[in-house]
Design a protein around this motif. Structure first.
Motif, PDB file in Angstrom:
ATOM      1  N   UNK A   1     -48.525  -5.676  -2.370  1.00 21.18           N
ATOM      2  CA  UNK A   1     -48.342  -4.228  -1.533  1.00 21.18           C
ATOM      3  C   UNK A   1     -49.054  -3.514  -0.772  1.00 21.18           C
ATOM      4  N   UNK A   2     -49.570  -2.616   0.373  1.00 19.48           N
ATOM      5  CA  UNK A   2     -49.921  -2.272   1.147  1.00 19.48           C
ATOM      6  C   UNK A   2     -51.149  -1.746   1.064  1.00 19.48           C
ATOM      7  N   UNK A   3     -50.610  -1.183   0.130  1.00 23.58           N
ATOM      8  CA  UNK A   3     -51.350   0.182  -0.591  1.00 23.58           C
ATOM      9  C   UNK A   3     -51.177   0.683  -1.717  1.00 23.58           C
ATOM     10  N   UNK A   4     -52.492   1.126  -2.561  1.00 22.02           N
ATOM     11  CA  UNK A   4     -52.075   1.649  -3.932  1.00 22.02           C
ATOM     12  C   UNK A   4     -52.051   2.973  -4.043  1.00 22.02           C
ATOM     13  N   UNK A   5     -51.574   3.440  -5.047  1.00 22.74           N
ATOM     14  CA  UNK A   5     -51.504   5.211  -4.756  1.00 22.74           C
ATOM     15  C   UNK A   5     -52.415   5.470  -5.999  1.00 22.74           C
ATOM     16  N   UNK A   6     -53.657   6.282  -5.442  1.00 23.08           N
ATOM     17  CA  UNK A   6     -54.637   6.505  -6.510  1.00 23.08           C
ATOM     18  C   UNK A   6     -54.667   7.792  -6.790  1.00 23.08           C
ATOM     19  N   UNK A   7     -53.815   8.973  -6.035  1.00 22.31           N
ATOM     20  CA  UNK A   7     -54.284  10.148  -6.544  1.00 22.31           C
ATOM     21  C   UNK A   7     -53.193  11.006  -5.774  1.00 22.31           C
ATOM     22  N   UNK A   8     -52.676  12.466  -6.558  1.00 26.18           N
ATOM     23  CA  UNK A   8     -51.736  13.037  -5.901  1.00 26.18           C
ATOM     24  C   UNK A   8     -52.214  14.323  -6.307  1.00 26.18           C
ATOM     25  N   UNK A   9     -52.762  15.521  -5.463  1.00 26.02           N
ATOM     26  CA  UNK A   9     -53.915  16.456  -6.230  1.00 26.02           C
ATOM     27  C   UNK A   9     -52.600  17.980  -4.997  1.00 26.02           C
ATOM     28  N   UNK A  10     -53.367  18.974  -5.976  1.00 24.66           N
ATOM     29  CA  UNK A  10     -52.128  19.552  -5.684  1.00 24.66           C
ATOM     30  C   UNK A  10     -53.240  21.182  -5.066  1.00 24.66           C
ATOM     31  N   UNK A  11     -55.398  20.654  -5.125  1.00 22.17           N
ATOM     32  CA  UNK A  11     -56.778  20.361  -4.898  1.00 22.17           C
ATOM     33  C   UNK A  11     -57.162  20.719  -3.164  1.00 22.17           C
ATOM     34  N   UNK A  12     -57.036  21.868  -2.481  1.00 21.16           N
ATOM     35  CA  UNK A  12     -57.158  21.430  -0.781  1.00 21.16           C
ATOM     36  C   UNK A  12     -58.732  20.625  -0.995  1.00 21.16           C
ATOM     37  N   UNK A  13     -59.796  21.551  -2.729  1.00 22.94           N
ATOM     38  CA  UNK A  13     -61.032  20.893  -2.844  1.00 22.94           C
ATOM     39  C   UNK A  13     -61.316  19.139  -3.013  1.00 22.94           C
TER      40      UNK A  13
ATOM     41  N   UNK B   1     -48.994  -3.993  12.743  1.00 20.64           N
ATOM     42  CA  UNK B   1     -47.474  -4.237  13.289  1.00 20.64           C
ATOM     43  C   UNK B   1     -46.888  -3.200  12.574  1.00 20.64           C
ATOM     44  N   UNK B   2     -47.429  -2.420  11.300  1.00 20.68           N
ATOM     45  CA  UNK B   2     -46.546  -1.313  10.647  1.00 20.68           C
ATOM     46  C   UNK B   2     -47.891  -0.234  11.117  1.00 20.68           C
ATOM     47  N   UNK B   3     -46.270   0.735  10.307  1.00 22.47           N
ATOM     48  CA  UNK B   3     -47.388   2.118  10.737  1.00 22.47           C
ATOM     49  C   UNK B   3     -46.937   2.841   8.897  1.00 22.47           C
ATOM     50  N   UNK B   4     -47.928   3.255   8.666  1.00 24.54           N
ATOM     51  CA  UNK B   4     -47.676   3.521   6.321  1.00 24.54           C
ATOM     52  C   UNK B   4     -48.216   5.750   6.878  1.00 24.54           C
ATOM     53  N   UNK B   5     -46.961   5.912   5.872  1.00 22.35           N
ATOM     54  CA  UNK B   5     -47.386   7.158   5.568  1.00 22.35           C
ATOM     55  C   UNK B   5     -46.693   7.783   4.824  1.00 22.35           C
ATOM     56  N   UNK B   6     -47.496   8.503   4.025  1.00 24.72           N
ATOM     57  CA  UNK B   6     -46.726   9.080   2.827  1.00 24.72           C
ATOM     58  C   UNK B   6     -45.974  10.707   3.402  1.00 24.72           C
TER      59      UNK B   6
END
Length: 182
Positions: A93-105, A25-30
């Motif tokens: 809630x549909x999603x839990x935020x696990x992590x935010x990182x500045x490292x592309x690796x 029904x919904x699309x979710x995007x950060x």
């Protein structure tokens, strides 16, 4: 030894829009990050028709002095981005935020697992400047040292003979006789 990281609270903004798929029904995007944000729990920021933007959560963005090479790689990309990792929600809630990182690796490690929803969110200019200053203060270029081979002859190994420390009279891969192990 790793030193303590530099931490910054980072609010994660997630947009919900109607899905074009008949299975969801919904699309979710950060869609963006809020540096220095206070704690939030899916607080509505903006509504436009069916589209809603939420300040879903605030997580710590940790910058480690040992990961400066990864941060340089991320900053040198066409659009410097923060990797946001979301996992299917366990509560209301549909999603839990696990992590935010500045490292592309580190972000790539989560993308490879396929179990989480991973999004790249453009960094605000102030965050780019903060990470660039952090890298200029802590980055140490590693000198490349070519590994030299040792002089041991590896072509003398006879495959199929087994461990040379164990005396064998016959083939080590033989079938054991009935009633005896060897």
């Amino acid at each position: 030894m790793r030193t303590a990281p530099v931490s910054l609270p980072l609010g994660i903004v997630i947009r919900r829009t109607p899905s074009v798929s008949r299975w969801a029904k919904w699309s979710w995007k950060a869609v963006s990050v809020l540096p220095g944000a206070a704690q939030a729990d899916w607080q509505v920021l903006r509504e436009e028709g069916d589209a809603v933007e939420y300040h879903a959560a605030t997580v710590q963005l940790d910058l480690w002095a040992t990961d400066t090479e990864a941060y340089l790689t991320g900053l040198s990309s066409r659009v410097p981005s923060i990797g946001v990792v979301l996992r299917e929600g366990t509560g209301e809630h549909p999603y839990d935020v696990v992590l935010a990182t500045a490292s592309p690796y580190e972000f790539q490690d989560y993308a490879d697992s396929g179990e989480e929803l991973v999004e790249l969110v453009p960094m605000p200019e102030g965050l780019v400047a903060l990470i660039r200053d952090f890298v200029s203060e802590h980055h140490e270029e590693e000198v490349f040292v070519k590994r030299r081979r040792d002089k041991k002859r590896i072509d003398l190994v006879e495959d199929g003979k087994g461990d040379p420390r164990i005396s064998q009279l016959s083939d080590v891969f033989r079938t054991p006789r009935r009633g005896r192990l060897n």
